[in-house]
Design an enzyme around this catalytic site. Structure first.
Site, PDB file in Angstrom:
ATOM      1  N   CYS A  36       2.692   2.030   3.037  1.00 35.86           N
ATOM      2  CA  CYS A  36       3.887   1.209   3.274  1.00 35.86           C
ATOM      3  C   CYS A  36       5.095   1.942   2.698  1.00 35.86           C
ATOM      4  CB  CYS A  36       3.811  -0.127   2.547  1.00 35.86           C
ATOM      5  SG  CYS A  36       2.351  -1.055   2.888  1.00 35.86           S
ATOM      6  N   ASP A  95      16.731  24.840 -32.649  1.00 36.69           N
ATOM      7  CA  ASP A  95      18.048  25.047 -33.216  1.00 36.69           C
ATOM      8  C   ASP A  95      17.897  24.782 -34.719  1.00 36.69           C
ATOM      9  OD1 ASP A  95      20.990  24.787 -33.416  1.00 36.69           O
ATOM     10  OD2 ASP A  95      20.510  22.681 -33.648  1.00 36.69           O
ATOM     11  N   ASP A 113      20.408  19.768 -30.960  1.00 36.63           N
ATOM     12  CA  ASP A 113      21.122  18.530 -31.249  1.00 36.63           C
ATOM     13  C   ASP A 113      22.598  18.611 -30.923  1.00 36.63           C
ATOM     14  OD1 ASP A 113      21.727  20.383 -33.308  1.00 36.63           O
ATOM     15  OD2 ASP A 113      22.521  18.727 -34.492  1.00 36.63           O
ATOM     16  N   CYS A 153       0.830  -1.178   0.000  1.00 40.26           N
ATOM     17  CA  CYS A 153       0.000   0.000   0.000  1.00 40.26           C
ATOM     18  C   CYS A 153       0.877   1.246   0.000  1.00 40.26           C
ATOM     19  CB  CYS A 153      -0.826  -0.071   1.261  1.00 40.26           C
ATOM     20  SG  CYS A 153      -1.665   1.383   1.665  1.00 40.26           S
ATOM     21  N   ASP A 192      24.171  23.606 -28.112  1.00 41.01           N
ATOM     22  CA  ASP A 192      22.826  23.801 -27.566  1.00 41.01           C
ATOM     23  C   ASP A 192      22.732  23.398 -26.096  1.00 41.01           C
ATOM     24  OD1 ASP A 192      21.797  24.496 -30.134  1.00 41.01           O
ATOM     25  OD2 ASP A 192      21.836  22.366 -30.640  1.00 41.01           O
TER      26      ASP A 192
HETATM   27  N1  LIG Z   1      34.404  22.383 -37.366  1.00 37.17           N
HETATM   28  C1  LIG Z   1      33.982  23.455 -38.001  1.00 37.17           C
HETATM   29  N2  LIG Z   1      34.447  23.713 -39.233  1.00 37.17           N
HETATM   30  C2  LIG Z   1      34.044  24.801 -39.895  1.00 37.17           C
HETATM   31  N3  LIG Z   1      33.180  25.681 -39.414  1.00 37.17           N
HETATM   32  C3  LIG Z   1      32.692  25.498 -38.200  1.00 37.17           C
HETATM   33  C4  LIG Z   1      33.049  24.385 -37.437  1.00 37.17           C
HETATM   34  N4  LIG Z   1      32.402  24.457 -36.260  1.00 37.17           N
HETATM   35  C5  LIG Z   1      31.656  25.575 -36.317  1.00 37.17           C
HETATM   36  N5  LIG Z   1      31.824  26.213 -37.462  1.00 37.17           N
HETATM   37  C6  LIG Z   1      31.233  27.474 -37.867  1.00 37.17           C
HETATM   38  O1  LIG Z   1      30.629  28.104 -36.750  1.00 37.17           O
HETATM   39  C7  LIG Z   1      29.245  28.331 -37.008  1.00 37.17           C
HETATM   40  C8  LIG Z   1      28.477  28.224 -35.757  1.00 37.17           C
HETATM   41  O2  LIG Z   1      28.506  26.900 -35.278  1.00 37.17           O
HETATM   42  P1  LIG Z   1      27.457  26.402 -34.243  1.00 37.17           P
HETATM   43  O3  LIG Z   1      27.835  25.015 -33.900  1.00 37.17           O
HETATM   44  O4  LIG Z   1      27.329  27.392 -33.146  1.00 37.17           O
HETATM   45  O5  LIG Z   1      26.049  26.442 -34.981  1.00 37.17           O
HETATM   46  P2  LIG Z   1      25.491  25.568 -36.212  1.00 37.17           P
HETATM   47  O6  LIG Z   1      25.721  24.144 -35.949  1.00 37.17           O
HETATM   48  O7  LIG Z   1      25.982  26.120 -37.498  1.00 37.17           O
HETATM   49  O8  LIG Z   1      23.978  25.937 -36.213  1.00 37.17           O
HETATM   50  P3  LIG Z   1      22.862  25.587 -35.167  1.00 37.17           P
HETATM   51  O9  LIG Z   1      23.118  26.483 -34.029  1.00 37.17           O
HETATM   52  O10 LIG Z   1      21.619  25.912 -35.910  1.00 37.17           O
HETATM   53  O11 LIG Z   1      22.986  24.138 -34.876  1.00 37.17           O
HETATM   54  C9  LIG Z   1      28.877  27.340 -38.064  1.00 37.17           C
HETATM   55  O12 LIG Z   1      27.785  27.740 -38.829  1.00 37.17           O
HETATM   56  C10 LIG Z   1      30.158  27.284 -38.888  1.00 37.17           C
HETATM   57  O13 LIG Z   1      30.158  28.320 -39.803  1.00 37.17           O
HETATM   58 MG   LIG Z   2      22.678  22.261 -34.200  1.00 37.97          MG
END
Ligand SMILES: Nc1ncnc2c1ncn2[C@@H]1O[C@H](COP(=O)(O)OP(=O)(O)OP(=O)(O)O)[C@@H](O)[C@H]1O
Ligand SMILES: [Mg+2]
Ligand SMILES: [Cu+]
Length: 804
Positions: free
Chosen positions: A88, A497, A693, A85, A697
């Site tokens: 408990c 995002d 994702d 219950c 984020d």
């Molecule tokens: N490894 C990488 N090589 C080249 N450019 C990069 C790399 N990582 C990030 N960037 C640049 O930085 C920007 C911002 O990256 P961020 O991860 O913040 O956002 P995103 O993945 O583009 O977009 P969202 O925020 O919609 O997921 C990207 O759009 C890209 O131009």
């Molecule tokens: Mg993203």
């Protein structure tokens, strides 16, 4: 129990390295209410506190953690046996909480388990078991794998024992009731009924009395107490009347016997429990279904090409596994040869089989269709996604929804209050109607005890949560805790995002421009992106497929910007325009011209540069998911505001927003800014769901009221988020909100019925209607009503399962 003496409790500390830290902790402990004395031993890395109540430890531990130091504790979920219950559950919980060294304990009646956190230096599971045994319950302490099996076996065994007991009790009770109703004038009717009712009350019902006794020894009470008192009173009173009928006759009254009532109460309550157990088993069917997905044997291909059938425990990482048509996939891995369609609906909720070809990921528990392929095992045993999902769902089903707190409080005082009311009813009857009142008062006393049912109250929330979370899992919506499930219905702002959430997250390089094409530079760019975890980086890596990597050092990921690394003494950057601007890197006109063109075509532009100038510019396209637009429309239609935040550039963001019907968006936001945006919405009084994702984020996810990760995204996002949409289909968001609505509605209905039942039942049982229309509730009916109430609550929760 050690409530008498002042207990000394040693709390181990982590991170307390200096006199200064020790002082801070000591001062912090000084502010905790209820601590009698405290000192911090720097050398032993522990704090010693004394308190007359162990509950204080929990406050002390959180105070220490608030100061930024850690207390190493163990957290465990342990099955609890023999709980009958909801009250408990409360007894077990408070017993555990009073044990020195237990930091927290939360018992869930529906999953019959307790989540404990404890200081291993003070107590162990055996110690907790002993404490729990002393009040008549038990803990199941086993190794994790065996636990599930043993528990299942124990439940099975208990269930069949209960079934047998109920059946026998019913068989004897039926003639008893017939005599009581129609044949009271046969000779020795009272004696015959005595003989028949005795085994039912004292043998089949003996557990009620034993448990009530065990509780009483600790000055507590639960539902068993109510049943034992109710049925025991009716039985003893009848025995007295059978032996001394003249006692009443001499007073001009008739000493009626209530043997049939005493037996019926026991039988009905056994029956109620049986039905309840059965229904409770159904509420956890989602878990059983998931567990059943795991095949027992696997065909492994040995190095020499031999096929060998192994049992699942003997599969190792990197084994090559053969999957034949129609077979279940046993572990997680990557396809190395062949191709086939695989049904992943059990994990993702997506009904359409997915094509798996070389280098695609496959998951344990999914079912191969007509083709055949080989794959390399990458995650086995408890590491597979299926195993993780099972663990998560189990934990979530055991977690407590916020409404449960209030219910627990009520259930805790319920039994003593009911006993009080019963005594009051008894006394009132005697006072108000004299000698005649004694018999009726006694019956009212028994009836009140029997009709009051704390179990319906205790089952109301957890069963609905279990069904809700299980149903979510079947739809591919993994919900990690009850709080999120309860909160989701309040969401009125959704922040999405862009990359990987609205879009596929499968970016492809569509254009590229180099001022001086050079193999070494290409290799450098390739090598940097190869180390990056970003989805855009993957596109670049794919673009350069076949190229060999070159040595780089000092790789560093610059979140929201890109990445950098060194080679041959100079630094190279891969990232967005912001990164180049911040580093003061020169960009030639030819590059700028192309970058403008590409971003107007809603492509993402990324750069490769050394410390002085841009060396290359790439355009990357990422398709919008086919389902995104519909999902965004559906959210808007239910009056939810939809926002988009992206780290990508303005032009790309504008194009995606336009195509998906989003009016409010922000581009080029850094991870902290995403979180700040969520906070700002919350400050306006909105309940915010963040959907993302990526690593970028995760702070925003942690800030949001409801956090939702994409199953195809990064592990970090899934770790942080309280919900995961395995298929990454945004249409599951409105579905999750709908599920939350239905679950909360079910909880409300359950609580309403559980309460109203007691609110009406108890006064009627006490005889409140008697002065009005002469109505007095029969104790037998009370037994039936009580059994029915918990059954109806569980059934109502099960209804949730079939709702669309
Ligand atoms: N490894 C990488 N090589 C080249 N450019 C990069 C790399 N990582 C990030 N960037 C640049 O930085 C920007 C911002 O990256 P961020 O991860 O913040 O956002 P995103 O993945 O583009 O977009 P969202 O925020 O919609 O997921 C990207 O759009 C890209 O131009
Ligand atoms: Mg993203
Ligand atoms: Cu009950």
């Amino acid at each position: 129990m050690t409530t008498d003496a002042f207990n000394e409790i040693a709390i181990p500390l982590e991170g307390v390295e200096s006199e200064h830290c020790a002082l801070i902790v000591d001062k912090g402990l000084g502010k905790v209410h209820g601590i009698a004395s405290h000192k911090v031993e720097l050398n032993n890395r522990r704090a010693l506190i004394t308190a007359d109540e162990n509950e204080v430890v929990s406050n002390a531990v959180s105070a220490i953690r608030d100061l930024g130091y850690d207390v190493p504790t163990i957290k465990k979920n342990i099955p609890v046996l023999d709980m009958t219950c909801a009250s408990c559950a409360i007894s077990v919980e408070s017993m555990l909480k009073s044990q020195p060294g237990v930091v927290a304990a939360a018992v869930n009646f529906a999953t019959t388990s307790v989540a404990v956190e404890y200081l291993p230096n003070m107590i162990d599971t055996a110690g907790m078991q002993k404490a729990v045994q002393s009040i008549g319950y038990d803990l199941l302490i086993e190794s994790a794998e065996k636990e599930a099996e043993t528990l299942e076996a124990i439940h099975q065994q208990k269930f069949s024992a209960l079934k047998k007991k109920t059946l026998w009790a019913a068989l004897i009770t039926v003639p008893l009731v017939l005599i009581g109703m129609f044949f009271m004038d046969i000779p020795y009717a009272n004696e015959i009924m005595w003989v028949l009712s005795t085994p039912v009350v004292l043998y089949f019902g003996k557990d009620f009395f034993i448990n009530a006794w065990k509780q009483a020894r600790h000055r507590s009470a639960n539902m068993d107490t109510l049943v034992a008192l109710g049925s025991g009173t009716a039985y003893l009173f009848s025995v007295f009347n059978t032996l001394f009928p003249s006692f009443w006759h001499s007073r001009g009254l008739h000493g009626h016997v209530y043997f049939e009532a005493a037996a019926v109460i026991v039988t009905f309550i056994l029956l109620g429990k049986l039905l309840e157990e059965k229904a409770k088993g159904n509420t956890s069917s989602a878990i059983k279904k998931l567990m059943g997905l795991q095949p027992q044997t696997v065909t492994v291909i040995k190095a020499d090409g031999r096929e060998e059938v192994l049992s699942i425990e003997n599969v190792n990482k990197n084994d090559t596994i053969l999957v034949k048509p129609g077979e279940k996939i046993a572990v997680d891995g990557m396809v190395t040869a062949g191709s086939s369609y695989v049904d992943e609906s059990m994990l993702s909720g997506e009904p359409v089989p997915v094509l798996k070809k070389e280098s695609d990921a496959v998951f344990a528990g999914t079912i191969n269709q007509k083709g055949s392929f080989r794959f390399r095992a990458e995650k086995v045993g408890s590491e597979t996604m299926l195993a993780q999902i099972i663990r998560m769902v189990q934990e979530a089903q055991g977690s407590k929804a916020p409404v449960q707190k209030l219910v627990d409080k009520i259930a805790g005082i319920f039994v003593p209050v009911v006993i009080g009311i019963a005594i009051l009813a008894f006394v009132s009857w005697i006072v108000l109607s004299g000698d005649n009142g004694f018999t009726q008062g006694l019956i009212a006393f028994a009836t009140v005890l029997v009709i009051a049912c704390p179990c319906a109250l205790g089952l109301a929330t957890p069963t609905a949560i279990m069904v809700g979370i299980g149903k979510g899992a079947e739809k591919g919506i993994l919900i990690k805790d009850a709080v999120s499930l309860e909160l989701a219905k309040k969401v009125n702002a959704v922040v999405l995002d862009k990359t990987g959430t609205i879009t596929e997250g499968k970016p492809v390089v569509t254009d590229s421009y180099w001022e001086n094409e050079d193999l070494h530079l290409k290799q450098l760019f390739f090598s940097i992106e190869k180390q990056s975890e970003h989805p855009l980086a993957e596109a670049v890596v794919k673009h350069f497929e076949g190229l060999s990597a070159t040595a780089i050092t000092g790789f560093e990921s610059l979140t929201g910007r890109g990445a950098r690394a060194q080679a041959n003494g100079s630094v190279y950057y891969a990232g967005n325009r912001r990164l180049l601007d911040e580093k003061g890197i020169r960009i030639g006109e030819a590059f700028l011209e192309r970058a403008r063109q590409w971003s107007d075509a809603s492509k993402t532009v990324i750069w490769f540069a050394d410390a002085q100038e841009a060396l290359a510019v790439f355009a990357i396209a990422d398709q919008i998911k086919s389902t995104s637009m519909q999902a965004i429309q559906a959210l808007k239609q239910t009056g939810i505001e939809v926002y988009m935040l992206t780290g990508d550039n303005e032009a790309t963001a504008a194009a995606i927003a336009r195509q998906t019907g989003i009016t409010a968006y922000q581009a080029e936001v850094l991870p902290e800014q995403k979180a700040a945006f969520v906070k700002q919405l919350q400050a306006q009084g909105k309940t915010v769901a963040m959907v993302g994702d990526g690593i970028n984020d995760s702070t925003a996810l942690a800030q949001a009221d409801v956090s939702i990760a994409m199953g195809k995204g990064s592990d970090i996002a899934m770790d942080v988020a309280k919900m995961t949409i395995i298929s990454s289909d945004l249409n599951k968001i409105p579905e999750a909100i709908q599920l939350s609505r239905q679950t909360v509605a079910t909880i409300r209905q359950n609580l309403f019925w559980a309460f109203i039942y007691n609110v009406i039942g108890i006064p009627v049982a006490a005889g409140i209607l008697y002065p009005v229309n002469g109505f007095l509730l029969n104790p037998m009916i009370a037994g039936a009503a009580m059994a029915l109430s918990s059954v109806s609550v569980v059934t109502n929760s099960l209804r949730l399962k079939w709702k669309r």
